[in-house]
Write a protein that holds these residues in place. Structure first.
Motif, short mmCIF file in Angstrom:
data_model
loop_
_atom_site.label_atom_id
_atom_site.label_comp_id
_atom_site.label_asym_id
_atom_site.label_seq_id
_atom_site.Cartn_x
_atom_site.Cartn_y
_atom_site.Cartn_z
N UNK A 245 0.57 -1.29 0.23
CA UNK A 245 -0.16 -0.34 0.54
C UNK A 245 1.17 1.35 -0.27
N UNK A 246 1.82 1.27 0.90
CA UNK A 246 2.99 2.44 1.13
C UNK A 246 3.37 2.19 -0.38
N UNK A 248 2.13 2.23 -3.44
CA UNK A 248 1.04 1.70 -4.55
C UNK A 248 0.93 0.22 -4.76
N UNK A 249 -0.17 -0.07 -4.93
CA UNK A 249 -0.87 -1.47 -4.84
C UNK A 249 0.08 -1.90 -6.65
N UNK A 250 0.94 -2.99 -6.30
CA UNK A 250 1.05 -3.58 -8.08
C UNK A 250 2.48 -2.53 -8.36
N UNK A 251 2.92 -1.76 -7.47
CA UNK A 251 3.93 -1.61 -8.34
C UNK A 251 5.57 -2.24 -7.58
N UNK A 252 6.20 -2.64 -8.91
CA UNK A 252 7.26 -4.24 -7.39
C UNK A 252 8.40 -3.43 -7.19
N UNK A 253 8.70 -1.78 -7.70
CA UNK A 253 9.66 -1.09 -7.28
C UNK A 253 9.33 -0.44 -5.97
N UNK A 254 7.74 -0.61 -5.86
CA UNK A 254 7.80 0.42 -4.35
C UNK A 254 6.39 -0.61 -3.50
N UNK A 294 -3.96 7.14 -1.49
CA UNK A 294 -4.19 5.48 -1.49
C UNK A 294 -3.56 5.01 -2.77
N UNK A 295 -3.54 5.86 -3.37
CA UNK A 295 -2.47 5.14 -4.72
C UNK A 295 -0.98 4.96 -4.09
N UNK A 296 -0.57 5.71 -2.90
CA UNK A 296 1.12 4.70 -2.69
C UNK A 296 1.87 6.52 -2.96
N UNK A 297 2.82 5.72 -2.13
CA UNK A 297 4.14 7.17 -2.50
C UNK A 297 4.79 6.29 -3.61
N UNK A 298 4.99 5.52 -4.71
CA UNK A 298 5.27 5.51 -6.02
C UNK A 298 4.18 5.22 -6.84
N UNK A 299 2.96 4.93 -6.28
CA UNK A 299 2.06 3.90 -7.25
C UNK A 299 0.86 5.54 -8.16
N UNK B 106 -9.11 -1.92 -1.01
CA UNK B 106 -9.11 -1.09 0.17
C UNK B 106 -9.45 -1.23 1.44
N UNK B 107 -11.03 -1.05 1.72
CA UNK B 107 -12.03 -1.03 2.61
C UNK B 107 -11.28 -2.66 3.08
N UNK B 108 -11.43 -3.57 2.81
CA UNK B 108 -10.53 -4.74 3.50
C UNK B 108 -9.72 -4.38 4.08
N UNK B 109 -8.61 -4.12 3.71
CA UNK B 109 -6.69 -4.19 4.02
C UNK B 109 -7.30 -2.99 5.84
N UNK B 110 -7.60 -1.96 5.12
CA UNK B 110 -8.20 -1.01 6.66
C UNK B 110 -9.06 -1.50 7.54
N UNK B 111 -9.94 -2.04 6.98
CA UNK B 111 -10.12 -2.82 8.37
C UNK B 111 -9.26 -3.57 8.82
N UNK B 112 -9.29 -4.27 8.34
CA UNK B 112 -8.02 -5.62 9.16
C UNK B 112 -6.78 -4.93 9.62
#
Lengths: 306, 327
Positions: A245-246, A248-254, A294-299, B106-112
């Motif tokens: 999440x930090x 960015x979901x799905x970013x490999x470097x992230x 929510x897009x993360x730091x790098x996403x 995203x809601x799922x992760x936050x609530x976990x």
């Protein structure tokens, strides 16, 4: 804080970060290619630690072979997850949430099977790695002492191995034909399929890579902390999620960056005296990032909100 | 009132006598009822299209509050039930306002994450408060309330079967009533299409938060009841595994009707008792149920339409391809 203490803590943080990063890569790979979250990945992590333990203790294999076994075993388990928990749902166009739930179920199944095996093998759910495993041949096991610093060489080996694996992955994804196919599938599954890419095979390969990274991370975790249980995935599940999440979901470097950030934060909060809250601080960060960025730091921005 | 309760209890005793040959004793029946309440708690958020996994956290808040109210403050179970529900609801308000803006995973992760934070706070509450007091007073001050990992023990077994049945019936009645109300229709509209619901004039933020709070209060109630059944409240009882269990209640039963999570919760709580040989494989079994149901029976057990479709698929497999029309 004394400079030597600071250095000591930094070394610990970096090698822990390498394990987290490797683990988080598994989440990120699957998420970037399939757009789903594989919550059974932490179970694969625990199985990797178990495979490594069996290789070292029962089979008396050298540590490198153990690592290979952990990666192979983790990869195959992960492929099984794709075939059993994800593919049937994708076929009927199930929602992301349905796929999340099936991965939770599959993860629970894997952890509980591991528990039964632990009970059969060790009569308890705890097992211990042998001390002083150097992971690579020709590496001394005695700690390197520089002044008041004590560095276990295996910590450096873990860091180096993790970095090598990450560089190889980066090469695979950006420079090879296979990587090109993976990116094409991630971009648009249907178009990729029309262009003659075997999408199912790309998915299987993605899951294999993710599982191999998870398995390797699990074994490294076992070597670093010695104590392993069927439930060690729980220790890292949410940490890995925080990392992606930090980053960015799905970013490999992230994911890699996120892994190191989380480890640094944990180590810093432990050093500051808040060891009992070190995980809570990480999850608080998870919360804040989800809410603020929510897009993360790098996403890339994705439509995360309603 | 007394006679009504007595009659009600007698009726339940008769029911338990019927269930006993199946391996369902009164304590098992009580846990089945608690599970049904938990299933309804996650049902409310699911039918509003919110995939929240915070229920175990709210259950913990309810359990700790309720047990402290009966143990330390000497309240009755009814009072502490209200207290536990209010506490869960009060925590749900500030959590829901920011978190419910997030969507699916995203809601799922936050609530976990929220659930884990509750557990960690419960684990370290005493230490933190005592170190705070120590630095305030300037002398070592011990503080014991939640007892860290050991938890609160020796809680009197105040929960009785009739209370659970009564509570469950009232809640089911209220939920059925809710379905026909303006709020209930708004919940369905939000699940189907949030943007469309908003453009029809539904206050999405308001509805989502109200549902989240109601769900938290139900989980809190289940926590209060459960604490006075198991007679012990520990942080580990509310870990992610508990959340998965609660989710499994709703998934097994399905969320197409209010009966789904009740049936799912009761079935999952009863099965390990009915099938004794499963005891060792309980976790394996639960995981397998979750996986199989979501793969083969996505609507859950209580879902007539889903059963019909599943049957058609099976029939198509059994019959030779030439006999069935292209599906």
């Amino acid at each position: 804080m004394e400079i030597s203490v600071f250095l000591q803590q930094s070394i610990n943080a970096v090698s822990l970060g390498a394990i987290y990063a490797l683990f988080a890569l598994g989440y990120a790979l699957v998420f970037s290619i399939l757009g789903v979250l594989n919550l059974a990945h932490s179970a694969v992590f625990a199985w990797g630690a178990f495979f490594g333990l069996v290789a070292l203790q029962t089979l008396q294999l050298p540590a490198v072979a153990g690592l290979a076994l952990a990666m192979l075993g983790g990869g195959l388990l992960s492929v099984a997850l794709e075939l059993v928990a994800f593919r049937p749902l994708r076929r009927r166009n199930a929602s992301r949430i349905a796929q999340l739930i099936s991965s939770i179920g599959a993860g629970m199944l894997l952890v509980n099977i591991a528990q039964l095996i632990y009970m059969a093998l060790y009569n308890t759910t705890e097992a211990y790695y042998p001390q002083d495993v150097a992971l690579l041949p020709f590496i001394p096991t005695e700690p390197i002492i520089i002044g008041s610093l004590r560095i276990a060489p295996v910590r450096i080996v873990i860091l180096l191995l993790a970095l090598v694996i990450m560089v190889l992955l980066q090469y695979l994804v950006t420079r090879t034909r296979l990587g090109q196919q993976m990116r094409a599938v991630a971009f648009n599954r249907q178009t990729a399929s029309l262009l003659g890419i075997h999408v199912g095979r790309v998915f299987v390969l993605t899951f294999f890579l993710a599982g191999a990274f998870g398995g390797a991370a699990g074994m490294m975790y076992g070597i670093a902390f010695l104590n392993v249980t069927p439930f060690i995935g729980n220790n890292v599940a949410l940490i890995g999620l925080t990392a992606i999440v930090l980053g960015g979901m799905g970013s490999i470097q992230g994911a890699v960056a996120g892994g190191f950030i989380v480890a640094a934060l944990q180590t810093a909060s432990t050093a500051a005296g808040g060891s009992s809250y070190r995980d809570a601080i990480v999850f608080l960060l998870l919360f804040l990032v989800l809410l603020v960025r929510p897009q993360g730091l790098l996403g890339q921005p994705e439509n995360t909100r309603a | 009132m007394e006679t009504v309760i007595a009659g009600f209890s007698a009726l339940l005793d008769a029911l338990i006598q019927v269930l006993r040959p199946l391996g369902i004793s009164e304590p098992v029946f009580q846990f089945m009822l608690v599970s049904a309440i938990l299933g309804l708690s996650i049902y409310l958020t699911l039918i509003t299209g919110m995939f929240s996994l915070a229920n175990a956290g709210f259950m913990a808040i309810g359990a700790y509050t309720g047990v402290i109210l009966t143990q330390e403050a000497g309240w009755s179970l009814a009072g502490s039930l209200v207290g536990g529900m209010l506490a869960a609801g009060l925590v749900a308000l500030p959590v829901g306002l920011p978190v419910l803006r997030l969507r699916d995973i995203y809601l799922a992760i936050a609530t976990i994450g929220f659930g884990e934070i509750v557990r960690i706070v419960a684990l370290n509450f005493d230490d933190t408060v005592s170190s705070l007091l120590t630095s305030l007073n300037g002398e070592r001050t011990a503080f014991e309330l939640l007892n860290g990992a050991r938890g609160i023990i020796g809680i009197p077994r105040l929960t009785q079967t009739w209370m659970l049945v009564f509570f469950l019936i009232v809640i089911i009645g209220l939920i059925l009533r809710l379905h026909r109300s303006r709020l209930g229709r708004a919940m369905v509209a939000i699940r189907q299409d949030e943007k469309a619901a908003a453009s029809m004039g539904i206050n999405v933020v308001y509805v989502k938060n109200v549902v989240f709070i109601l769900s938290a209060m139900l989980a809190g109630a289940a926590g209060v009841f459960n604490g006075h059944l198991t007679r012990i409240v520990t942080p580990t009882a509310f870990d992610f595994g508990r959340t998965v269990d609660i989710l499994a209640f709703a998934v097994l039963g399905g969320t197409s009707t209010v009966a789904g999570p009740v049936v799912g919760g009761m079935a999952l709580a009863a099965l390990p008792e009915v099938l004794r040989f499963l005891d060792e494989f309980r976790g394996v079994f639960n995981g397998l149920v979750l996986l199989l149901v979501i793969v083969f029976l996505p609507g859950g057990l209580v879902n007539p339409a889903g059963w019909r479709r599943a049957w058609q698929r099976v029939r198509a497999r059994i019959r030779p391809a030439s006999e069935t029309a292209a599906d």
